[in-house]
Design an enzyme around this catalytic site. Structure first.
Site, PDB file in Angstrom:
ATOM      1  CE  LYS A 146      -1.866   0.566 -59.746  1.00 16.54           C
ATOM      2  NZ  LYS A 146      -1.712  -0.391 -60.893  1.00 16.54           N
ATOM      3  NE  ARG A 147      -8.734   9.639 -59.307  1.00 13.91           N
ATOM      4  CZ  ARG A 147      -9.110  10.801 -58.759  1.00 13.91           C
ATOM      5  NH1 ARG A 147      -8.457  12.034 -59.227  1.00 13.91           N
ATOM      6  NH2 ARG A 147     -10.145  10.876 -57.831  1.00 13.91           N
TER       7      ARG A 147
END
Length: 476
Positions: A251-252
């Site tokens: 997700k980062r």
């Protein structure tokens, strides 16, 4: 490339995408679906969708809906109705029983405690954790009456298997490295490995195109095909997507669900599709590739062996290209949904007229929506700090002169408006920007906007003059 049967007759290509509905449609899954669709369409075959919902604890209806919605948004249209794996459990179990009958599977009565003791010993001896086959050659009559059992595959132990993977190339695994995996659990429910093979066979899948994290599964699944005498599919295992830093995508890195790229980031589906296509596949130096071109050009030979790197900035840049090329009415409809009010028909018409001015510098729909807000603001405008600073000093007096010059303009087109504003700058002995900047602040309440003459034209004579009047020095 086409599939061929044992007799050499060509078979129509059939691919499939088989997501597990435990969450959103991941960006990596969307790329897998895209590659499967393009390969099938390129070869005039079928692209099928199977929802692998056998994990009843984690599979949810909202997740299924999100997957279907994401695929439709990306125009990943599958052929026929989607197949739900859980509904086919009886068929999967039937195949396991057939394998029991033909000697390619057996009943294993090992208890959970026995298996844990076995694994503990393997760990202590630094051995691979693998079922040791203790019930492989034993008769079921040796087990206590009514004892629970699982059905295990009687996997080959000698020799090796080579898969001629269409992306990875030839890959060989020794059969001694594989164990007798469970086909049916003790409650009679089928395992994922069995269900996948049965479904792929029954759906007529000729090419299994999926992430290379499933490559090991291919070697475990092939013995089921061979035990049943079924045609084996052609495999193509695609390298996974990594982040820009080379680490596994998370997700980062921007690894959101497909719906977030639409709803939160404001991207267009054709831009996301084009970007996913170029993640691991290429056609010369071509970057902007339409769906029609992709179908014409796509083949597995163009898929690279190395992981591709996801770069959100590149995706947004590509999205900017598609925004500039997009139909104004379509953009206006999409942007209207992002405005904090219900858009009227007249406002929609104005929004469409503004698109040629709003879209050239925008990277996404959110930026267009933000840039369009000046069109619908009510007087007196709230000024941001930057705009308020531009309206200090001589600005109110300049605006008064602009108001008079514009009010006297014979027409309200951009040429006439520019001439009127330039006259004020010339008369004041300043550069055009010294007039345009406070004018922009007065008209929009911001330091930035589309071209100032476009802003005047879009707002119209009455609204423009009223907004200027709100900020100018009143005549004595």
């Amino acid at each position: 490339m086409s599939a061929t049967s044992d007799t050499g007759a060509a078979k129509a290509v059939v691919t499939r995408f088989a997501p597990s509905p435990t969450g959103f449609l991941h960006i990596g899954g969307a790329r897998t679906a895209l590659f499967n669709l393009l390969f099938a369409r390129h070869h005039g075959g079928k692209f099928l969708l199977r929802i692998e919902d056998t994990d009843r604890a984690r599979s949810t209806e909202p997740a299924i809906a999100a997957i279907l919605d994401g695929m439709r948004w990306l125009d990943l249209d599958w052929d026929g109705d989607e197949v739900y794996q859980f509904a086919r459990a009886n068929r999967h179990a039937e195949v396991a029983r057939e394998m029991l009958a033909n000697g390619h599977a057996y009943k294993c009565f090992a208890t959970a405690e026995e298996l844990e003791t076995m694994r503990a010993a393997q760990r202590a001896n630094k051995q691979p954790l693998r079922y040791d086959g203790r019930w492989r050659d034993r008769d079921a009559s040796e087990a206590p009456d009514g004892a629970p059992f699982v059905v295990r595959l009687k996997a080959p132990r000698e020799g090796s298997v080579t898969i001629d993977d269409q992306v990875q190339g030839p890959v060989t695994v020794n059969n001694s490295e594989l164990d007798d995996m469970v086909l049916l659990r003790s409650d009679g429910t089928p395992t994922y490995m069995l269900a996948v093979v049965v479904d792929d066979h029954d759906m007529g899948v000729t090419h299994v195109i999926r992430g290379d994290d499933h490559l090991n599964n291919a070697f475990r699944q092939l013995p089921i095909y061979r035990a049943m005498g079924w045609p084996e599919p052609t495999y193509a295992h695609i390298p996974l997507i990594h982040g820009a830093d080379g680490a596994k995508l998370s997700k980062r890195h921007g690894a959101l669900g497909v719906d977030a790229y639409r709803d939160e980031l404001g991207l267009l589906p054709e831009a996301v599709s084009n970007y996913l296509l170029r993640l691991g596949w290429g056609h010369g130096d071509d970057e902007i590739i339409s769906r029609e071109q992709a179908i014409e050009w796509f083949d597995l030979a163009g898929v690279g062996k190395s992981p591709s790197r996801f770069d959100l900035k590149k995706l947004e840049n590509l999205n900017g290209h598609y925004i500039r090329a997009s139909d104004d009415a379509r953009l206006a409809e999409l942007v209207a949904k992002r405005l904090p009010f219900e858009v009227t028909e007249a406002q929609s018409t104005l929004l469409t007229a503004a698109m040629p001015s709003l879209k050239p510098r925008a990277a996404n729909l959110n930026e267009i929506a933000d840039g369009a807000m000046f069109l619908f603001r009510t007087r007196p405008l709230d000024l941001d700090d930057g705009a308020a600073a531009l309206l200090q000093g001589d600005a109110p007096a300049l605006l008064a002169a602009v108001h008079s010059s514009l009010d006297a303009a014979g027409s309200w087109d951009t040429e006439a408006l520019e001439a009127a504003v330039r006259t004020v700058a010339d008369d004041a002995g300043v550069k055009l920007g010294a007039v345009a900047q406070p004018l922009r602040a007065a008209l929009t309440g911001r330091r930035t906007s589309p071209g100032i003459f476009d802003v005047l034209a879009l707002l119209g004579r009455e609204e423009s003059l009223a907004r200027i009047a709100d900020q100018m020095t009143k005549p004595a």
